[in-house]
Write an enzyme that holds these catalytic residues in place. Structure first.
Site, PDB file in Angstrom:
ATOM      1  CD  GLU A 175     -15.627  39.446  26.314  1.00  0.00           C
ATOM      2  OE1 GLU A 175     -15.458  39.143  26.263  1.00  0.00           O
ATOM      3  OE2 GLU A 175     -17.090  39.036  25.353  1.00  0.00           O
ATOM      4  NE  ARG A 191      -3.907  43.468  30.954  1.00  0.00           N
ATOM      5  CZ  ARG A 191      -3.118  42.582  31.725  1.00  0.00           C
ATOM      6  NH1 ARG A 191      -3.042  42.630  32.482  1.00  0.00           N
ATOM      7  NH2 ARG A 191      -2.898  40.987  31.041  1.00  0.00           N
ATOM      8  CB  CYS A 237       9.514  28.653  51.258  1.00  0.00           C
ATOM      9  SG  CYS A 237      10.099  29.119  52.548  1.00  0.00           S
TER      10      CYS A 237
HETATM   11  C1  LIG Z   1     -12.829  36.040  26.674  1.00  0.00           C
HETATM   12  C2  LIG Z   1     -11.904  37.188  27.101  1.00  0.00           C
HETATM   13  N1  LIG Z   1     -12.686  38.651  27.410  1.00  0.00           N
HETATM   14  C3  LIG Z   1     -12.317  38.965  28.077  1.00  0.00           C
HETATM   15  C4  LIG Z   1     -11.097  39.122  28.763  1.00  0.00           C
HETATM   16  C5  LIG Z   1     -10.306  40.573  28.790  1.00  0.00           C
HETATM   17  O1  LIG Z   1      -9.071  40.504  28.541  1.00  0.00           O
HETATM   18  P1  LIG Z   1      -8.275  41.948  29.921  1.00  0.00           P
HETATM   19  O2  LIG Z   1      -8.141  41.184  30.783  1.00  0.00           O
HETATM   20  O3  LIG Z   1      -6.910  42.204  29.607  1.00  0.00           O
HETATM   21  O4  LIG Z   1      -9.592  43.136  28.809  1.00  0.00           O
HETATM   22  C6  LIG Z   1     -10.473  38.133  28.688  1.00  0.00           C
HETATM   23  C7  LIG Z   1      -9.355  37.545  29.258  1.00  0.00           C
HETATM   24  O5  LIG Z   1      -8.515  36.798  29.173  1.00  0.00           O
HETATM   25  C8  LIG Z   1     -11.274  37.382  27.675  1.00  0.00           C
HETATM   26  O6  LIG Z   1     -10.604  35.898  27.148  1.00  0.00           O
END
Ligand SMILES: Cc1ncc(COP(=O)(O)O)c(C=O)c1O
Length: 419
Positions: free
Chosen positions: A272, A275, A342
């Site tokens: 998943e 980023r 601010c």
């Molecule tokens: C359950 C779950 N999966 C995937 C991600 C994605 O993480 P990243 O953007 O670091 O790959 C997150 C991010 O918080 C998450 O909570």
């Protein structure tokens, strides 16, 4: 290494388009998203894992849920990790099928469980309470469980999610009971999920996580429940600093899949990343509106603050900063880059060397595609900014800048206060 950008006549190019032309055409601040980079990042991560095991990438759309970004990833064959009914409905609007989406909420209300199940989206159950409440709504469908692996990793304490005692998932020692109870309630448990955190500095915690998941898969198997997939969550780090190394994605994929292939019968892995797919596909462009010498330090004042990009203020995150119209020029002095909000904590970068910044310059904030726009706000009553998609020399608006009037549209003033 942090992504490099081409330039022409001292001007930064993003997706083949001059940054200054984009700022002139669409205004600032503006997030510029490079379509080809999203496609490349998706293919890289899918390719790394699918070499070893049947793989499904579920893009974590919390990183950037723009409909154009979602459509690009749908075309690539991605699935979705959604954490709210809003994200689920946005992804359905972008053409994903309910079966492409897995919902991983935390502290989920009955109303939201009802809505998500009514849409036919699979629930990744976060707690025993959620399981019992879901059973009152519907059973019979496939579910999976988020477990707390007891391994955490992240670029900041606020985004470490897998450690013991975390608010996410079911503690390891109660996982088997949860699966047995799920079956008794009439659910069909088909998967197991964990997410250790976001953007940690190396990939070794993923191997620890895989070993814990493999143990649990085998324990669950002994109760007669054979799982179809293991989901290791997201969290693959990306380089934010010029000399930072890339994550060893191939090493991670090989080691993690090895753990499952050698020790379990599970056939499919889900990852998943959020980023990794969008962070370096996007640059925030912001205009220098003010130069200030405050005696002990100098400021480049820009039109984007933590209302537009909150990561530096919220996590102390580093984003590389350059002047898009003085690209490659020798740097002269040190500056803090600060926004219009601010609060003293409103900054994009501290102590950066820049080439003679001046009012009117265009400042490029790198690697801002993940948790950039999606975490922006209306603080100080500033409108949300525009998003633009660039693709091989062309640019298109994919989100209009909000108007000030739109910020009033849901507010009501009681008649008696209007006198
Ligand atoms: C359950 C779950 N999966 C995937 C991600 C994605 O993480 P990243 O953007 O670091 O790959 C997150 C991010 O918080 C998450 O909570």
């Amino acid at each position: 290494m942090m992504r490099d950008f081409d330039s022409a006549d001292g001007h930064m190019l993003i997706g083949g388009v001059r940054a200054t032309d984009l700022a002139d055409k669409f205004g600032t601040p503006v997030y510029v998203i490079d379509e080809q980079r999203i496609r490349k990042n998706y293919r890289k991560v899918y390719g790394a894992f699918s070499r070893y095991m049947e793989t499904r990438v579920h893009y974590a759309c919390k990183a950037n849920a723009n409909l154009a970004v979602l459509n690009i990833l749908r075309q690539e064959g991605s699935g979705i990790d959604a954490v709210s009914i809003g994200e689920v409905k946005t992804c359905l609007k972008a053409g994903f099928k309910p079966s492409d989406i897995m919902y991983t909420g935390v502290n989920v209300s009955d109303g939201e469980l009802q809505e998500v199940t009514d849409l036919g989206v699979m629930i990744n159950i976060d707690s025993e309470s959620e399981m019992e409440r879901l059973a009152n709504i519907r059973t019979g469908m496939p579910v999976s469980f988020r477990i707390t692996p007891g391994v955490g990793s992240g670029h900041d304490d606020k985004v470490i999610t897998g450690n013991k005692g975390a608010k996410f998932g079911i503690p390891r020692e109660r996982v088997l009971d949860a699966y047995i109870r799920a079956q008794d309630l009439g659910f069909r448990p088909v998967g197991i999920h964990a997410h250790i955190g976001s953007g940690g500095s190396d990939v070794s915690p993923f191997v620890d996580e895989a070993e814990i998941l493999a143990d649990l898969i085998n324990g669950i198997g002994e109760t007669g429940i054979d799982l179809e997939f293991v989901d290791i969550g997201g969290g693959i780090p990306v380089p934010y600093k010029p000399n930072e190394e890339d994550a060893d994605l191939d090493g991670m994929a090989s080691e993690v899949t090895d753990v499952f292939e050698m020790n379990t019968d599970v056939k499919r892995i889900i990852i998943e990343p959020g980023r990794y797919i969008v962070a370096d596909a996007c640059i925030l462009l912001t205009r220098c509106v003010d130069i200030k010498d405050a005696g002990v330090k100098k400021y480049v004042g820009v039109d984007a603050g933590f209302n537009t990009l909150v990561r530096p203020a919220m996590y102390g995150s580093y984003h590389h900063i350059a002047i898009a119209n003085k690209f490659g020029r020798a740097c002269t002095d040190r500056y803090d880059i600060a926004g219009p909000i601010c609060e003293t904590g409103d900054y994009l970068g501290h102590d950066r060397v820049l080439p003679s910044p001046a009012e009117g310059d265009l400042i490029a904030v790198y690697t801002s595609g993940a948790y950039g726009f999606s975490m922006s706000s209306n603080y100080n009553s500033r409108p949300l900014c525009a998003e633009v998609l660039v693709n091989e020399g062309e640019s298109e608006l994919v989100r209009e800048k909000e108007t000030i009037e739109e910020q009033w549209r849901h507010q009501r003033v009681p008649e008696r206060l209007m006198e």
